[in-house]
Design an enzyme around this catalytic site. Structure first.
Site, short mmCIF file in Angstrom:
data_model
loop_
_atom_site.label_atom_id
_atom_site.label_comp_id
_atom_site.label_asym_id
_atom_site.label_seq_id
_atom_site.Cartn_x
_atom_site.Cartn_y
_atom_site.Cartn_z
N LYS A 110 0.82 -1.22 0.00
CA LYS A 110 0.00 0.00 0.00
C LYS A 110 0.85 1.26 0.00
CE LYS A 110 -4.27 -1.80 1.96
NZ LYS A 110 -5.27 -1.75 3.02
N LYS A 193 -4.73 -10.08 -7.35
CA LYS A 193 -6.01 -10.37 -6.69
C LYS A 193 -7.07 -9.36 -7.13
CE LYS A 193 -5.71 -7.82 -2.44
NZ LYS A 193 -5.57 -7.62 -1.05
N LYS A 196 -10.49 -3.49 -5.09
CA LYS A 196 -11.18 -2.24 -5.44
C LYS A 196 -10.21 -1.20 -5.95
CE LYS A 196 -12.38 -2.40 -0.56
NZ LYS A 196 -13.49 -2.60 0.32
P1 TYM Z 1 -10.80 -5.52 3.12
O1 TYM Z 1 -11.79 -4.43 3.34
O2 TYM Z 1 -9.68 -5.27 2.16
O3 TYM Z 1 -11.52 -6.85 2.67
C1 TYM Z 1 -12.62 -7.41 3.39
C2 TYM Z 1 -12.55 -8.93 3.33
O4 TYM Z 1 -12.58 -9.37 1.96
C3 TYM Z 1 -11.48 -10.25 1.73
N1 TYM Z 1 -11.02 -10.08 0.33
C4 TYM Z 1 -10.84 -11.10 -0.53
N2 TYM Z 1 -11.04 -12.43 -0.41
C5 TYM Z 1 -10.79 -13.20 -1.49
N3 TYM Z 1 -10.38 -12.70 -2.68
C6 TYM Z 1 -10.16 -11.37 -2.86
N4 TYM Z 1 -9.75 -10.89 -4.04
C7 TYM Z 1 -10.40 -10.50 -1.75
N5 TYM Z 1 -10.30 -9.15 -1.56
C8 TYM Z 1 -10.69 -8.92 -0.28
C9 TYM Z 1 -10.40 -9.82 2.73
O5 TYM Z 1 -9.49 -10.86 2.97
C10 TYM Z 1 -11.25 -9.48 3.94
O6 TYM Z 1 -11.55 -10.65 4.69
N6 TYM Z 1 -7.80 -5.11 7.12
C11 TYM Z 1 -9.09 -5.64 6.66
C12 TYM Z 1 -10.27 -5.14 7.47
C13 TYM Z 1 -10.15 -5.38 8.93
C14 TYM Z 1 -10.27 -6.64 9.59
C15 TYM Z 1 -10.11 -6.36 10.96
C16 TYM Z 1 -10.48 -7.94 9.14
C17 TYM Z 1 -9.93 -4.44 9.88
N7 TYM Z 1 -9.89 -5.03 11.10
C18 TYM Z 1 -10.16 -7.37 11.94
C19 TYM Z 1 -10.54 -8.96 10.11
C20 TYM Z 1 -10.38 -8.67 11.47
C21 TYM Z 1 -9.31 -5.19 5.23
O7 TYM Z 1 -8.82 -4.18 4.79
O8 TYM Z 1 -10.20 -5.97 4.52
#
Ligand code: TYM
Length: 330
Positions: A110, A193, A196
């Protein structure tokens, strides 16, 4: 079993979020105590716009409910309404080591070439993520593959805090990563992957895409010229083909091997329409429900406020325990 997981309220949900995380949260509502939150305090680690963030929090909450998160069974809230998250994050920042954070690959991705110009919050992002989960004594964290390193870090932080203070305060949570949909890839490049932040909208299916657009994106998805093989070995070194089969498997609940048997020998020209139909039929009701929930921002705010109150009450004893373990008077 108590699960905690979160999602950043940044723009549209895409198929990776849906298959990698959200439908798994929906399915777990019957078997576990579930807390799901919008990570709005994580969203501010990169520059943004206040009106947009406010709108995104509501939109994402509406989208989660449209996908099947039931606010009566799941505690649905946004981080910013529960101050225990940043409070515990400060404490855990004093437990986490700089060397541990330096290994985090998401920060490297990032921040890219702009490491020195990135926010301190982006760097300590995984510490807040640890607080998000450890506050609730979660046993499991259902996430996509890309979050695995952050879950391992939160386990290290929990174990070190417990050892340093000689208080068994934190439960060490296990990551729960799905089999087929752990890493949904871009439709344009099987080595990246689905995300967004990809500049090409054709690389992802958004939950808000209409049926024509979904069909068009699937039709234009990159594949190879080989026919569909009979067994999984035939998918080796074919990342785009593997991804489309994985998407079909995750949506249909079928095993990839069954899908290969069904389509073996055919080209992607005949597989893609079946995949597009499945996507359209799965996402149509979600889109319709989202349209309805968007009409009711007051109800969304009520749900998030009430969820936050329930979350805050559950978080309080752990935060209290952390202060006490460190000798901090309150
Ligand atoms: P975020 O917002 O990027 O994504 C949310 C969830 O979607 C999953 N994900 C995917 N899974 C499979 N294939 C993909 N291409 C893909 N893109 C996204 C992510 O693995 C995630 O489960 N840091 C985290 C948010 C967060 C969080 C937490 C998660 C903040 N605190 C505590 C778990 C526990 C994030 O940015 O997810």
């Amino acid at each position: 079993m108590r699960i905690v997981s979160g999602i950043q309220p940044t723009g549209n949900l895409h198929l990776g979020n849906y298959l990698g995380a959200i439908i798994r949260w929906v399915r777990m509502q019957d078997e576990a105590e579930c807390l799901i939150f919008l990570a709005d305090l994580h969203a501010i680690t990169v520059p943004g716009n206040p009106a947009q963030l406010r709108a995104n929090v509501r939109e994402m909450a509406a989208a989660l409910i449209a996908c099947g998160i039931d606010p009566d069974r799941t505690i649905l809230f946004n981080q910013a309404r529960v101050p225990a998250h940043p409070e515990l994050a400060w404490i855990l920042g004093c437990t986490a080591r700089i060397g541990w954070l330096n290994r985090m690959t998401q920060f490297k991705e990032k921040s890219g070439k702009n490491r020195e110009g990135s926010s301190v919050g982006l760097y300590t992002y995984p510490v807040l993520q640890a607080a998000d989960v450890l506050l609730y004594q979660a046993t499991h964290v259902p996430v996509g593959e890309d979050q695995k390193q952050h879950i391992e870090l939160m386990r290290d932080i929990a174990a070190k805090f417990n050892a340093d203070t000689s208080v068994e305060l934190f439960t060490l949570p296990e990551p729960l990563i799905g089999k087929d949909a752990a890493r949904i890839m871009s439709l344009r490049d099987g080595s990246a992957k689905m995300s967004k932040s990809d500049s090409s909208d054709m690389s992802r299916i958004n939950l808000t895409d209409d049926s024509d657009l979904i069909a068009q994106k699937v039709r234009k998805a990159k594949t190879d010229a080989e026919p569909i093989p009979e067994t999984a070995e035939g998918l080796a070194d074919r990342p785009e083909a593997t991804n489309l089969i994985a998407i079909y498997a995750a949506l249909s609940g079928l095993q990839p091997s069954d899908i290969l048997t069904q389509f073996a020998g055919k080209g992607f020209g005949s597989f893609k329409p079946a995949l597009a139909d499945l996507l359209v039929e799965t996402l149509r009701p979600v889109r319709a429900r989202l349209g309805q929930w968007r009409q009711d921002p007051t109800e969304i705010d009520r749900i998030l406020t009430s969820g936050s109150q329930r979350a805050a009450a559950m978080a309080a004893p752990t935060l209290e325990g952390a202060y006490k373990a460190l000798g901090l008077p309150r």
